[in-house]
Design a protein around this motif. Structure first.
Motif, mmCIF file in Angstrom:
data_model
loop_
_atom_site.group_PDB
_atom_site.id
_atom_site.type_symbol
_atom_site.label_atom_id
_atom_site.label_comp_id
_atom_site.label_asym_id
_atom_site.label_seq_id
_atom_site.Cartn_x
_atom_site.Cartn_y
_atom_site.Cartn_z
ATOM 1 N N SER A 186 0.825 -1.199 0.000
ATOM 2 C CA SER A 186 0.000 0.000 0.000
ATOM 3 C C SER A 186 0.863 1.254 0.000
ATOM 4 C CB SER A 186 -0.914 0.019 1.230
ATOM 5 O OG SER A 186 -1.543 1.279 1.367
ATOM 6 N N ALA A 187 0.480 2.230 -0.825
ATOM 7 C CA ALA A 187 1.162 3.525 -0.832
ATOM 8 C C ALA A 187 0.597 4.458 0.221
ATOM 9 C CB ALA A 187 1.044 4.165 -2.219
ATOM 10 N N ILE A 188 -0.508 4.071 0.849
ATOM 11 C CA ILE A 188 -1.165 4.927 1.846
ATOM 12 C C ILE A 188 -1.468 4.130 3.118
ATOM 13 C CG2 ILE A 188 -2.128 6.634 0.251
ATOM 14 C CD1 ILE A 188 -4.702 4.961 0.174
ATOM 15 N N PRO A 189 -0.467 3.412 3.652
ATOM 16 C CA PRO A 189 -0.751 2.498 4.766
ATOM 17 C C PRO A 189 -1.247 3.189 6.021
ATOM 18 C CG PRO A 189 1.619 2.780 4.499
ATOM 19 C CD PRO A 189 0.971 3.422 3.312
ATOM 20 N N ASP A 190 -0.836 4.420 6.242
ATOM 21 C CA ASP A 190 -1.206 5.109 7.474
ATOM 22 C C ASP A 190 -2.455 5.961 7.329
ATOM 23 O OD1 ASP A 190 1.052 4.059 8.780
ATOM 24 O OD2 ASP A 190 2.316 5.639 7.932
ATOM 25 N N SER A 191 -2.990 6.069 6.123
ATOM 26 C CA SER A 191 -4.145 6.956 5.922
ATOM 27 C C SER A 191 -5.277 6.299 5.155
ATOM 28 C CB SER A 191 -3.706 8.230 5.190
ATOM 29 O OG SER A 191 -3.016 7.926 3.990
ATOM 30 N N VAL A 192 -5.143 5.020 4.820
ATOM 31 C CA VAL A 192 -6.185 4.370 4.031
ATOM 32 C C VAL A 192 -7.509 4.349 4.781
ATOM 33 C CG1 VAL A 192 -5.675 2.007 4.801
ATOM 34 C CG2 VAL A 192 -6.678 2.399 2.541
ATOM 35 N N GLN A 193 -7.465 4.362 6.128
ATOM 36 C CA GLN A 193 -8.718 4.338 6.879
ATOM 37 C C GLN A 193 -9.525 5.608 6.666
ATOM 38 O OE1 GLN A 193 -5.691 4.688 8.267
ATOM 39 N NE2 GLN A 193 -5.783 5.525 10.327
ATOM 40 N N PHE A 194 -8.852 6.728 6.338
ATOM 41 C CA PHE A 194 -9.549 7.967 6.010
ATOM 42 C C PHE A 194 -9.842 8.046 4.516
ATOM 43 C CE2 PHE A 194 -6.592 9.457 9.511
ATOM 44 C CZ PHE A 194 -7.541 9.368 10.504
ATOM 45 N N LEU A 195 -8.833 7.747 3.725
ATOM 46 C CA LEU A 195 -8.939 7.927 2.282
ATOM 47 C C LEU A 195 -9.891 6.921 1.645
ATOM 48 C CD1 LEU A 195 -5.196 8.673 1.453
ATOM 49 C CD2 LEU A 195 -7.075 10.301 1.638
ATOM 50 N N GLY A 196 -9.994 5.729 2.234
ATOM 51 C CA GLY A 196 -10.925 4.753 1.697
ATOM 52 C C GLY A 196 -12.359 5.243 1.740
ATOM 53 N N PRO A 197 -12.874 5.622 2.914
ATOM 54 C CA PRO A 197 -14.244 6.142 2.957
ATOM 55 C C PRO A 197 -14.446 7.391 2.093
ATOM 56 C CG PRO A 197 -13.517 5.521 5.146
ATOM 57 C CD PRO A 197 -12.313 5.413 4.259
ATOM 58 N N ALA A 198 -13.459 8.304 2.093
ATOM 59 C CA ALA A 198 -13.580 9.478 1.228
ATOM 60 C C ALA A 198 -13.677 9.063 -0.228
ATOM 61 C CB ALA A 198 -12.389 10.408 1.445
ATOM 62 N N ALA A 199 -12.877 8.073 -0.609
ATOM 63 C CA ALA A 199 -12.901 7.588 -1.991
ATOM 64 C C ALA A 199 -14.238 6.945 -2.333
ATOM 65 C CB ALA A 199 -11.761 6.598 -2.209
ATOM 66 N N VAL A 200 -14.873 6.300 -1.359
ATOM 67 C CA VAL A 200 -16.197 5.710 -1.592
ATOM 68 C C VAL A 200 -17.182 6.789 -2.014
ATOM 69 C CG1 VAL A 200 -18.192 4.697 -0.386
ATOM 70 C CG2 VAL A 200 -15.916 3.683 -0.125
ATOM 71 N N PHE A 201 -17.153 7.931 -1.326
ATOM 72 C CA PHE A 201 -18.065 9.026 -1.714
ATOM 73 C C PHE A 201 -17.707 9.551 -3.102
ATOM 74 C CE2 PHE A 201 -19.532 13.317 -2.177
ATOM 75 C CZ PHE A 201 -20.825 13.258 -1.679
ATOM 76 N N LEU A 202 -16.439 9.814 -3.331
ATOM 77 C CA LEU A 202 -16.017 10.371 -4.618
ATOM 78 C C LEU A 202 -16.331 9.407 -5.763
ATOM 79 C CD1 LEU A 202 -12.588 11.852 -3.509
ATOM 80 C CD2 LEU A 202 -14.617 13.170 -4.188
ATOM 81 N N ASN A 203 -16.133 8.108 -5.511
ATOM 82 C CA ASN A 203 -16.385 7.116 -6.540
ATOM 83 C C ASN A 203 -17.873 7.045 -6.888
ATOM 84 O OD1 ASN A 203 -15.142 5.024 -8.212
ATOM 85 N ND2 ASN A 203 -16.341 3.567 -7.001
ATOM 86 N N ALA A 204 -18.728 7.241 -5.876
ATOM 87 C CA ALA A 204 -20.175 7.205 -6.093
ATOM 88 C C ALA A 204 -20.686 8.483 -6.768
ATOM 89 C CB ALA A 204 -20.899 7.003 -4.765
ATOM 90 N N HIS A 205 -19.864 9.544 -6.754
ATOM 91 C CA HIS A 205 -20.268 10.837 -7.324
ATOM 92 C C HIS A 205 -19.199 11.289 -8.312
ATOM 93 C CE1 HIS A 205 -23.565 11.456 -4.348
ATOM 94 N NE2 HIS A 205 -22.781 10.688 -3.601
ATOM 95 N N ARG A 206 -18.869 10.418 -9.239
ATOM 96 C CA ARG A 206 -17.788 10.700 -10.172
ATOM 97 C C ARG A 206 -18.061 11.919 -11.041
ATOM 98 N NH1 ARG A 206 -15.637 4.958 -12.677
ATOM 99 N NH2 ARG A 206 -15.183 3.917 -10.705
ATOM 100 N N SER A 207 -19.308 12.159 -11.351
ATOM 101 C CA SER A 207 -19.644 13.266 -12.249
ATOM 102 C C SER A 207 -19.945 14.546 -11.502
ATOM 103 C CB SER A 207 -20.860 12.892 -13.102
ATOM 104 O OG SER A 207 -21.989 12.637 -12.278
ATOM 105 N N ALA A 208 -19.846 14.528 -10.162
ATOM 106 C CA ALA A 208 -20.164 15.715 -9.372
ATOM 107 C C ALA A 208 -19.123 16.802 -9.604
ATOM 108 C CB ALA A 208 -20.229 15.355 -7.896
#
Length: 321
Positions: A299-321
């Motif tokens: 992982s390139a984000i081992p210490d922050s994936v717990q934050f970035l993962g959930p944020a990415a879930v929102f961004l991924n669900a709203h790709r066209s936003a």
């Protein structure tokens, strides 16, 4: 892409972590973060109120409008309905409409996903999986979680229960190790925290000389000993890697990934696990082409994936936003 701001929330059994994330073409940045106790015996509605209270100062500090909130939660999740179907670690969340309750509390749209799937999306958008379309993420820790990105989309399955990679079978022998799920031979039973400790106990039980003590067989301690030249510790991680490689061979045959990202606490030992991993890949993968094109990376984000993962879930669900 202009800067986008999202709040990422990771709900854990003991601690719930929150972070304001900025995403842009040049990468990502965690601006501010906080943590609260999860209090697993507390009513779900009270947890939501406390999360909303902790989120308020982070949202107010954002330099621009925050689009929404992404939440990673353990257990079986129904993202379509925004409901936690089953959460054994936090029983009061079972059956709870977390997405809608939290959305009302913070006044923003919310996207909800299983924590392992959230990590996979985080690696896909922000981490070692950037630029791929076919990705497997393995979270090695107390247990083994996983997520699969197939052709650029998170693989979810009929019940959002696809990619339970830790419960893929890697040993069908009569003496296969029992797993916490109630079955035997699961990958988690060999490369989860307790699985690696069991392998270590067996190696030490043979009377081999080692600096390891049966009173401390954490993966970190074994890794440190291996790096210091302890041959028993190296053998333990080689064997654990060989079991991990069996699982990876199955994943390569099933999903044909471009990359397999190892995340979680045990990812720090990847270089020591790799000899065993590659040994099993050579032995069990059927096709050299698909085996050799699959890059194994940390992982390139081992210490922050717990934050970035959930944020990415929102961004991924709203790709066209």
């Amino acid at each position: 892409m202009p800067d986008r701001y999202v709040l990422g929330i990771d709900i854990g059994g003991s601690t719930t972590k929150l972070a304001l994330v900025r995403a842009a073409n040049d990468g990502h940045r965690i601006l501010w973060q906080d943590a609260i106790e999860t209090r697993s015996t507390e009513a779900a509605t009270v947890l939501v109120k406390r999360m909303a209270h902790a989120a308020r100062p982070l949202l107010e500090a954002a330099p621009e409008r925050v689009e929404g909130v992404g939440v990673g939660c353990p257990g079986l999740i129904d993202p379509g309905r925004g409901v936690v179907v089953l959460c054994t670690n936090i029983p009061h969340l079972t059956g709870f409409a977390l997405r809608d309750e939290l959305s009302r509390a913070v006044g923003l749209p919310v996207e909800l996903q299983n924590d392992a799937n959230a990590a996979a999306v985080g690696e896909f958008l922000f981490g070692s999986g950037r630029g791929t379309r076919n990705l497997i993420v393995l979270m090695l820790g107390t247990g083994v979680g996983g997520g699969v990105i197939a052709d650029g989309h998170l693989l979810s399955g009929a019940d959002n229960a696809a990619a339970e990679l830790g419960h893929v079978k890697v040993d069908f022998g009569a003496d296969a190790t029992p797993c916490g799920c109630g079955k035997t031979g699961c990958l988690e039973a060999y490369v989860g925290l307790n699985g690696i400790a069991r392998i270590a106990q067996r190696h030490l039980g043979g009377g081999a000389r080692s600096c390891l003590s049966v009173d401390d067989l954490s993966t970190r301690r074994i890794t440190d000993a291996a790096r210091a030249g302890d041959e028993v510790a190296r053998a333990i991680l080689h064997e654990a890697g060989a079991y991990l490689g069996r699982g990876i061979a199955n994943f390569i045959e099933t999903f044909n990934p471009e990359k397999i990202v190892i995340a979680g606490g045990a990812s720090a030992a990847l270089d020591l696990l790799l000899p065993g991993i590659r040994e099993s890949m050579q032995r069990f993968c059927c096709f050299a082409m698909t085996r050799d094109r699959a890059v194994i990376d940390r992982s390139a984000i081992p210490d922050s994936v717990q934050f970035l993962g959930p944020a990415a879930v929102f961004l991924n669900a709203h790709r066209s936003a």
